[in-house]
Design a protein around this motif. Sequence first.
Motif, mmCIF file in Angstrom:
data_model
loop_
_atom_site.group_PDB
_atom_site.id
_atom_site.type_symbol
_atom_site.label_atom_id
_atom_site.label_comp_id
_atom_site.label_asym_id
_atom_site.label_seq_id
_atom_site.Cartn_x
_atom_site.Cartn_y
_atom_site.Cartn_z
ATOM 1 N N ARG A 1 40.055 33.247 31.282
ATOM 2 C CA ARG A 1 39.264 34.267 31.965
ATOM 3 C C ARG A 1 39.915 35.624 31.734
ATOM 4 N N LEU A 2 39.106 36.618 31.414
ATOM 5 C CA LEU A 2 39.645 37.935 31.096
ATOM 6 C C LEU A 2 40.385 38.538 32.279
ATOM 7 N N GLU A 3 39.834 38.371 33.494
ATOM 8 C CA GLU A 3 40.472 39.019 34.641
ATOM 9 C C GLU A 3 41.831 38.404 34.970
ATOM 10 N N ARG B 1 49.706 31.666 41.082
ATOM 11 C CA ARG B 1 48.488 31.865 41.880
ATOM 12 C C ARG B 1 47.308 32.231 40.989
ATOM 13 N N LEU B 2 47.548 33.010 39.951
ATOM 14 C CA LEU B 2 46.483 33.311 38.998
ATOM 15 C C LEU B 2 46.038 32.037 38.274
ATOM 16 N N ASP B 3 46.991 31.150 37.997
ATOM 17 C CA ASP B 3 46.661 29.874 37.370
ATOM 18 C C ASP B 3 45.717 29.067 38.265
ATOM 19 N N GLY C 1 36.367 36.291 40.724
ATOM 20 C CA GLY C 1 37.236 37.204 39.995
ATOM 21 C C GLY C 1 38.009 38.158 40.880
ATOM 22 N N VAL C 2 37.466 38.484 42.059
ATOM 23 C CA VAL C 2 38.150 39.405 42.961
ATOM 24 C C VAL C 2 39.503 38.836 43.399
ATOM 25 N N GLU C 3 39.663 37.500 43.364
ATOM 26 C CA GLU C 3 40.954 36.896 43.697
ATOM 27 C C GLU C 3 42.029 37.346 42.702
ATOM 28 N N ALA C 4 41.686 37.372 41.426
ATOM 29 C CA ALA C 4 42.631 37.828 40.408
ATOM 30 C C ALA C 4 42.980 39.296 40.610
ATOM 31 N N LEU C 5 41.985 40.095 40.945
ATOM 32 C CA LEU C 5 42.216 41.514 41.210
ATOM 33 C C LEU C 5 43.159 41.689 42.394
ATOM 34 N N PHE D 1 51.737 29.558 30.845
ATOM 35 C CA PHE D 1 50.579 30.055 31.579
ATOM 36 C C PHE D 1 49.425 30.388 30.635
ATOM 37 N N ALA D 2 49.314 29.630 29.554
ATOM 38 C CA ALA D 2 48.273 29.880 28.552
ATOM 39 C C ALA D 2 46.870 29.747 29.127
ATOM 40 N N ALA D 3 46.692 28.955 30.183
ATOM 41 C CA ALA D 3 45.364 28.756 30.773
ATOM 42 C C ALA D 3 44.780 30.051 31.328
#
Length: 276
Positions: free
Chosen positions: A85-87, A122-124, A133-137, A79-81
């Motif tokens: 993005r920081l979030e 899902r984060l990938d 970014g709110v998706e990652a949150l 999951f290095a990708a």
Amino acid sequence: MSGDSRLEGLVLKAGPLGESDRLLTLLSASDGLVRLAVPGARKPKSSLAAAVPLAVLHLQVGSGRGLRRVRQLEVRRNFAALAQRLETLAAAQGLAELSLQLVPEGAAVPGVLDDLLLQLARLDLVVQERSEGVEALALAVQGSVHLLALGGYALPLAHCARSGARLEPPLGDWSWRCSLIPAEGLVLGAVAGAQLVLNASELALLQRLPRPALPRKRDGSLMGPLPVWLRLLQLVEIWSREHLARSPRAWRLVREALVPRGPAAASSGSGNRWSP
């Protein structure tokens, strides 16, 4: 080699060991947390250099007492990708930290690895699809709700901790409140001493998070604005500190990635008028 065993799992943590070795903490579905030594993994041309955090590895591990040593490895997924993005990276790190707190060494906790891998995948997609970014949150919050439940520290979302009455938030009633009392749970009303007070729409969103998928509108967009998701992250932090002694440090990085100019956007959401 005779006596060696096979092991597969997700690397949650890696650190230096001696001059050139690496110490891994692996989350395995069969054995829970496993600490392993990876000889020479910090050498640039090592065949074991791929033993890094957020990699799913299939390992050949030596037998014996004490710290077992990795003989060979195969990378099943990386999951290095997420580091693009920081979030997304911070969300993944926070979920990994939470898993480290919830899973004991040498004892499996069913479902934790599967759910964590699902959230990482899902984060990938957030990275691949260049989602907001709110998706990652939101994935960080939902993943935390899932992991806490699997680890035996589920948020009590159905009933008032004091009266036993069902928590049924009346959407559209902007005067309705419930309070988080960390040692007890959620309590109807705005209670003195509460660490967080939610309105009806915020609680309704929170109550959807134990489901498999993120709550979405008919057009596919995420339910809830950024300030509300930040408040739900705060709730997860408070609950984790109360019941696990500390909260993942990476949640601060998630917040900084999404609110770089300060906490204004994360101010009290009890007046935010939106409906699921």
